[in-house]
Motif scaffolding. Structure first.
Motif, PDB file in Angstrom:
ATOM      1  N   ARG A  64       0.809  -1.230   0.000  1.00  0.00           N
ATOM      2  CA  ARG A  64       0.000   0.000   0.000  1.00  0.00           C
ATOM      3  C   ARG A  64       0.837   1.272   0.000  1.00  0.00           C
ATOM      4  NH1 ARG A  64      -3.797  -0.252   4.311  1.00  0.00           N
ATOM      5  NH2 ARG A  64      -2.952  -2.057   5.306  1.00  0.00           N
ATOM      6  N   ASP A  65       2.096   1.208   0.439  1.00  0.00           N
ATOM      7  CA  ASP A  65       2.958   2.386   0.452  1.00  0.00           C
ATOM      8  C   ASP A  65       3.194   2.950  -0.944  1.00  0.00           C
ATOM      9  OD1 ASP A  65       3.214   2.000   3.183  1.00  0.00           O
ATOM     10  OD2 ASP A  65       5.174   1.018   3.027  1.00  0.00           O
ATOM     11  N   PHE A  66       3.098   2.119  -1.949  1.00  0.00           N
ATOM     12  CA  PHE A  66       3.470   2.543  -3.293  1.00  0.00           C
ATOM     13  C   PHE A  66       2.358   3.231  -4.065  1.00  0.00           C
ATOM     14  CE2 PHE A  66       6.514  -0.741  -2.187  1.00  0.00           C
ATOM     15  CZ  PHE A  66       7.695  -0.054  -2.430  1.00  0.00           C
ATOM     16  N   TRP A  67       1.097   3.038  -3.687  1.00  0.00           N
ATOM     17  CA  TRP A  67       0.022   3.701  -4.421  1.00  0.00           C
ATOM     18  C   TRP A  67      -0.539   4.895  -3.662  1.00  0.00           C
ATOM     19  CZ3 TRP A  67      -2.015  -1.683  -3.813  1.00  0.00           C
ATOM     20  CH2 TRP A  67      -2.736  -1.853  -2.634  1.00  0.00           C
ATOM     21  N   ARG A  68       0.088   5.252  -2.592  1.00  0.00           N
ATOM     22  CA  ARG A  68      -0.393   6.359  -1.764  1.00  0.00           C
ATOM     23  C   ARG A  68      -0.416   7.682  -2.527  1.00  0.00           C
ATOM     24  NH1 ARG A  68       2.326   5.481   3.311  1.00  0.00           N
ATOM     25  NH2 ARG A  68       0.615   4.057   3.654  1.00  0.00           N
ATOM     26  N   ASP A  69       0.630   7.974  -3.321  1.00  0.00           N
ATOM     27  CA  ASP A  69       0.756   9.277  -3.971  1.00  0.00           C
ATOM     28  C   ASP A  69       0.434   9.287  -5.461  1.00  0.00           C
ATOM     29  OD1 ASP A  69       1.632  10.365  -1.522  1.00  0.00           O
ATOM     30  OD2 ASP A  69       3.683   9.725  -1.939  1.00  0.00           O
ATOM     31  N   GLY A  70       0.236   8.122  -6.043  1.00  0.00           N
ATOM     32  CA  GLY A  70      -0.040   8.075  -7.476  1.00  0.00           C
ATOM     33  C   GLY A  70      -0.277   6.649  -7.929  1.00  0.00           C
ATOM     34  N   PRO A  71      -0.589   6.492  -9.211  1.00  0.00           N
ATOM     35  CA  PRO A  71      -0.792   5.136  -9.733  1.00  0.00           C
ATOM     36  C   PRO A  71       0.532   4.390  -9.776  1.00  0.00           C
ATOM     37  CG  PRO A  71      -0.795   6.705 -11.535  1.00  0.00           C
ATOM     38  CD  PRO A  71      -0.726   7.508 -10.265  1.00  0.00           C
ATOM     39  N   VAL A  72       0.449   3.089  -9.729  1.00  0.00           N
ATOM     40  CA  VAL A  72       1.668   2.280  -9.729  1.00  0.00           C
ATOM     41  C   VAL A  72       1.465   1.039 -10.593  1.00  0.00           C
ATOM     42  CG1 VAL A  72       1.024   1.072  -7.597  1.00  0.00           C
ATOM     43  CG2 VAL A  72       3.410   1.192  -8.250  1.00  0.00           C
ATOM     44  N   ALA A  73       2.524   0.686 -11.295  1.00  0.00           N
ATOM     45  CA  ALA A  73       2.534  -0.553 -12.065  1.00  0.00           C
ATOM     46  C   ALA A  73       3.362  -1.564 -11.290  1.00  0.00           C
ATOM     47  CB  ALA A  73       3.125  -0.326 -13.447  1.00  0.00           C
TER      48      ALA A  73
ATOM     49  N   THR B  69       7.423   9.154 -14.301  1.00  0.00           N
ATOM     50  CA  THR B  69       7.447  10.059 -13.143  1.00  0.00           C
ATOM     51  C   THR B  69       6.742  11.378 -13.444  1.00  0.00           C
ATOM     52  OG1 THR B  69       9.677  10.813 -13.744  1.00  0.00           O
ATOM     53  CG2 THR B  69       9.507   9.025 -12.120  1.00  0.00           C
ATOM     54  N   ALA B  70       6.796  11.842 -14.700  1.00  0.00           N
ATOM     55  CA  ALA B  70       6.088  13.072 -15.064  1.00  0.00           C
ATOM     56  C   ALA B  70       4.580  12.906 -14.908  1.00  0.00           C
ATOM     57  CB  ALA B  70       6.420  13.477 -16.498  1.00  0.00           C
ATOM     58  N   ALA B  71       4.098  11.693 -15.119  1.00  0.00           N
ATOM     59  CA  ALA B  71       2.668  11.410 -14.957  1.00  0.00           C
ATOM     60  C   ALA B  71       2.303  11.179 -13.491  1.00  0.00           C
ATOM     61  CB  ALA B  71       2.280  10.185 -15.778  1.00  0.00           C
ATOM     62  N   GLY B  72       3.302  11.216 -12.606  1.00  0.00           N
ATOM     63  CA  GLY B  72       3.039  10.981 -11.192  1.00  0.00           C
ATOM     64  C   GLY B  72       2.954   9.508 -10.852  1.00  0.00           C
TER      65      GLY B  72
ATOM     66  N   LEU C 165      -0.697   3.992 -17.040  1.00  0.00           N
ATOM     67  CA  LEU C 165      -0.442   4.910 -15.925  1.00  0.00           C
ATOM     68  C   LEU C 165      -0.969   6.309 -16.243  1.00  0.00           C
ATOM     69  CD1 LEU C 165       3.163   3.762 -14.964  1.00  0.00           C
ATOM     70  CD2 LEU C 165       1.145   3.601 -13.502  1.00  0.00           C
ATOM     71  N   ASN C 166      -0.744   6.782 -17.462  1.00  0.00           N
ATOM     72  CA  ASN C 166      -1.247   8.101 -17.870  1.00  0.00           C
ATOM     73  C   ASN C 166      -2.762   8.159 -17.864  1.00  0.00           C
ATOM     74  OD1 ASN C 166       1.180   9.483 -18.228  1.00  0.00           O
ATOM     75  ND2 ASN C 166       1.441   8.666 -20.296  1.00  0.00           N
ATOM     76  N   SER C 167      -3.418   7.075 -18.282  1.00  0.00           N
ATOM     77  CA  SER C 167      -4.884   7.079 -18.304  1.00  0.00           C
ATOM     78  C   SER C 167      -5.457   7.115 -16.888  1.00  0.00           C
ATOM     79  CB  SER C 167      -5.433   5.885 -19.085  1.00  0.00           C
ATOM     80  OG  SER C 167      -5.220   4.691 -18.373  1.00  0.00           O
ATOM     81  N   VAL C 168      -4.749   6.484 -15.941  1.00  0.00           N
ATOM     82  CA  VAL C 168      -5.191   6.535 -14.537  1.00  0.00           C
ATOM     83  C   VAL C 168      -5.139   7.968 -14.042  1.00  0.00           C
ATOM     84  CG1 VAL C 168      -4.649   5.852 -12.176  1.00  0.00           C
ATOM     85  CG2 VAL C 168      -4.522   4.165 -14.009  1.00  0.00           C
ATOM     86  N   VAL C 169      -4.038   8.660 -14.335  1.00  0.00           N
ATOM     87  CA  VAL C 169      -3.885  10.055 -13.892  1.00  0.00           C
ATOM     88  C   VAL C 169      -4.932  10.931 -14.548  1.00  0.00           C
ATOM     89  CG1 VAL C 169      -2.335  12.047 -13.963  1.00  0.00           C
ATOM     90  CG2 VAL C 169      -1.429   9.799 -13.390  1.00  0.00           C
ATOM     91  N   THR C 170      -5.158  10.773 -15.850  1.00  0.00           N
ATOM     92  CA  THR C 170      -6.135  11.556 -16.570  1.00  0.00           C
ATOM     93  C   THR C 170      -7.549  11.290 -16.040  1.00  0.00           C
ATOM     94  OG1 THR C 170      -4.761  11.458 -18.554  1.00  0.00           O
ATOM     95  CG2 THR C 170      -7.065  12.077 -18.861  1.00  0.00           C
ATOM     96  N   GLU C 171      -7.859  10.022 -15.827  1.00  0.00           N
ATOM     97  CA  GLU C 171      -9.189   9.630 -15.351  1.00  0.00           C
ATOM     98  C   GLU C 171      -9.461  10.187 -13.952  1.00  0.00           C
ATOM     99  OE1 GLU C 171     -10.854   5.359 -14.278  1.00  0.00           O
ATOM    100  OE2 GLU C 171     -10.348   5.557 -16.395  1.00  0.00           O
ATOM    101  N   GLN C 172      -8.462  10.130 -13.085  1.00  0.00           N
ATOM    102  CA  GLN C 172      -8.681  10.570 -11.707  1.00  0.00           C
ATOM    103  C   GLN C 172      -8.616  12.087 -11.583  1.00  0.00           C
ATOM    104  OE1 GLN C 172      -6.125   8.046  -9.274  1.00  0.00           O
ATOM    105  NE2 GLN C 172      -7.757   6.531  -9.199  1.00  0.00           N
ATOM    106  N   ALA C 173      -8.029  12.762 -12.574  1.00  0.00           N
ATOM    107  CA  ALA C 173      -7.992  14.230 -12.549  1.00  0.00           C
ATOM    108  C   ALA C 173      -9.327  14.826 -12.972  1.00  0.00           C
ATOM    109  CB  ALA C 173      -6.882  14.743 -13.461  1.00  0.00           C
ATOM    110  N   SER C 174     -10.094  14.068 -13.783  1.00  0.00           N
ATOM    111  CA  SER C 174     -11.368  14.615 -14.276  1.00  0.00           C
ATOM    112  C   SER C 174     -12.529  14.267 -13.385  1.00  0.00           C
ATOM    113  CB  SER C 174     -11.652  14.119 -15.677  1.00  0.00           C
ATOM    114  OG  SER C 174     -11.669  12.705 -15.727  1.00  0.00           O
TER     115      SER C 174
END
Length: 183
Positions: free
Chosen positions: A23-32, A59-62, A174-183
């Motif tokens: 769980r430590d790895f998905w705290r701040d962003g999506p993780v593969a 890393t740019a995608a968080g 990973l980018n789609s997760v960031v985009t999806e959760q930002a909207s």
């Protein structure tokens, strides 16, 4: 789709002998989570190198990538050094996580003739297998988890040793997760 929350409390050791919970790895962003066939596999090494080449995009995608393998911390350390990866490398000494995530264990998939041509291709490019670790029949996979680990939004399961998820697909997930959760 798979569930990743069931492994949230699992504790793994990294290549420097530090303990981490999944769980430590998905705290701040999506993780593969990249489950390696074994640390000594030429295919695992190639996958790690491909993902490390996409480090700035990830890393740019968080996002983050975490490699998980069967073996010891010293084997994980050797893998990280050979792959030249900046992503975390974790180790487990049993197959519980692999089974929980539905990853196959098959002799013909790991050693069958379908793997010969791809392995020869890797060897021609200078990527060699170097040591056996963990279970020689275990196959790998990749799971992209959302921020907070609520769900797996993309997964890939190997059926042969040479099956590795393309780095572009992992970055796109990973980018789609960031985009999806930002909207």
């Amino acid at each position: 789709m798979s569930r990743v929350d069931v492994i949230a409390n699992e504790r793994l050791i990294d290549d420097r002998h530090h303990q981490h919970e999944i769980r430590d790895f998905w705290r701040d962003g999506p993780v593969a989570f990249v489950f390696l066939r074994q640390f000594g596999s030429a295919f695992a090494l190639e996958q790690a190198r491909a993902l490390n080449g996409r480090y700035p995009d990830i890393t740019a995608a968080g996002g983050n990538v975490v490699f998980i393998g069967l073996g010891t911390p010293i084997q994980a350390f050797t893998f990280r050094k050979r792959a030249g990866t900046r992503f975390p490398v974790l180790t487990t000494n049993d197959q519980t996580l692999y089974r929980t995530m539905g990853l196959q264990r098959a002799w013909i998939g790991a050693h069958g003739p379908a793997n010969v041509a791809p392995l020869v291709g890797l060897i021609r490019t200078g990527v060699y297998p170097y040591q056996r670790t963990g279970d020689n029949r275990q196959l790998g996979g990749v799971f992209v988890a959302s921020i907070g680990g609520k769900e797996v939004l993309w997964d890939f399961r190997a059926h042969h040793a040479h099956d590795i998820a393309p780095a572009d697909d992992i970055v796109r997930a990973l980018n789609s997760v960031v985009t999806e959760q930002a909207s």
